[in-house]
Design an enzyme around this catalytic site. Structure first.
Site, PDB file in Angstrom:
ATOM      1  CG  ASP A  51      41.427  40.498  30.802  1.00  0.00           C
ATOM      2  OD1 ASP A  51      40.748  39.808  30.608  1.00  0.00           O
ATOM      3  OD2 ASP A  51      41.456  41.805  30.717  1.00  0.00           O
ATOM      4  CB  VAL A  52      41.779  34.906  27.643  1.00  0.00           C
ATOM      5  CG1 VAL A  52      43.090  34.905  26.932  1.00  0.00           C
ATOM      6  CG2 VAL A  52      41.843  33.837  28.677  1.00  0.00           C
ATOM      7  CE  LYS A  53      37.128  40.740  30.883  1.00  0.00           C
ATOM      8  NZ  LYS A  53      38.376  41.340  30.632  1.00  0.00           N
ATOM      9  NE  ARG A  54      39.753  32.432  24.537  1.00  0.00           N
ATOM     10  CZ  ARG A  54      39.983  33.491  24.095  1.00  0.00           C
ATOM     11  NH1 ARG A  54      39.222  34.921  24.444  1.00  0.00           N
ATOM     12  NH2 ARG A  54      40.984  33.768  23.197  1.00  0.00           N
TER      13      ARG A  54
END
Length: 275
Positions: A93-96
């Site tokens: 989960d990095v939501k880049r």
């Protein structure tokens, strides 16, 4: 083998559940662990032992590792490898979300098999335009990886933007779903691009028919969402839904057996998704 195929096998084998590893300060305290890299490592190890060989998908939240600097990233690298070794699909989960070479660098960092953070899939943000995510989509195709694109999130601030109507008459959230569906068209049994859509979203929820991809559904459990909410929001697309939980499981730590039991109960609760 594509991510969509591997994910389908994991869901059929282990049930429809994604469990988060979210070692924020409050949980480190509650588990009697230090707010340092050693406490972080012990937290992650407990989670891996408790459910990485049980849950279909395990989702470390990168931010809670990054806050500890290089030592935290080293723990994240070990955690990513340990989860994958235990057989779970690793969703980082990095939501880049960025453009051009920067987005390409993010994609390489998390999806290239040569990276120490190589994951089965990552979360990404489309709010610079879905097209800005093309470097991610390219590596998804090249390496058999996956990505989950934010579409209709469960946070209360989301609808102000996600329910806004575009020039085509569709909402922003629906536009994201439709563009991902176009990429997934023809994939069998499931496309490798998914969307994130909260189980608690109400009026203005997008339609998911035709997506042909997985739907990560946060908001269940401690955030108030129920199995009935999942049925209401996702309707005919239920088989593609992966409820995502974190606090609902992690509040039972640090006992490994109790954590494992919490995961098993939730898998049983959402068994209808694979029926």
């Amino acid at each position: 083998m594509t991510f969509g195929k591997r994910l389908t096998t994991a869901l059929d084998t282990r049930g429809s559940l994604c469990v988060g590893i979210d070692p924020h300060a409050g949980l480190l305290d509650a588990w009697g662990l230090g707010r340092d890299a050693d406490g972080l490592a012990r937290f992650a190890d407990i989670c891996v032992r408790a459910f990485a060989d049980t849950a279909a998908v395990v989702k470390p939240q990168s931010a809670f590792f990054e806050v500890h600097g290089s030592a935290g990233i080293a723990v994240l690298e070990r955690t990513v490898a340990a989860v994958r070794d235990a057989g779970a699909m690793l969703l980082l989960d990095v939501k880049r979300g960025d453009i051009g070479s920067t987005m390409a660098a993010y994609a390489q960092a998390y999806l290239d098999p040569s990276s120490t953070l190589a994951s089965d899939a990552i979360t990404v943000s489309p709010y610079l335009g879905v097209g800005s995510l093309q470097p991610v989509f390219d590596l998804v195709a090249e390496h058999g990886a996956g990505a989950f694109v934010l579409a209709a999130t469960s946070n209360p601030e989301g609808p102000q933007f996600q329910h806004a109507v575009t020039a085509t008459g569709a909402t922003v959230a629906q536009t994201v779903v439709d563009e991902i569906a176009a990429v997934n068209a023809g994939a069998d049994p499931l496309g490798s691009l998914g969307v994130v859509a909260g189980a608690t979203i109400g009026a203005g929820a997008p339609r998911f028919d035709g997506l042909n991809g997985p739907i990560l559904a946060p908001g269940v459990g401690a955030q108030g969402g129920t199995a009935d909410d999942v049925r209401r929001v996702f309707g005919a697309s239920l088989r593609d839904v992966i409820p995502s939980v974190s606090r609902e499981v992690l509040r039972h730590g640090p006992d490994v057996a109790i954590l494992r039991g919490a995961v098993e109960r939730l898998v049983a609760e959402y068994a209808f998704l694979r029926s």
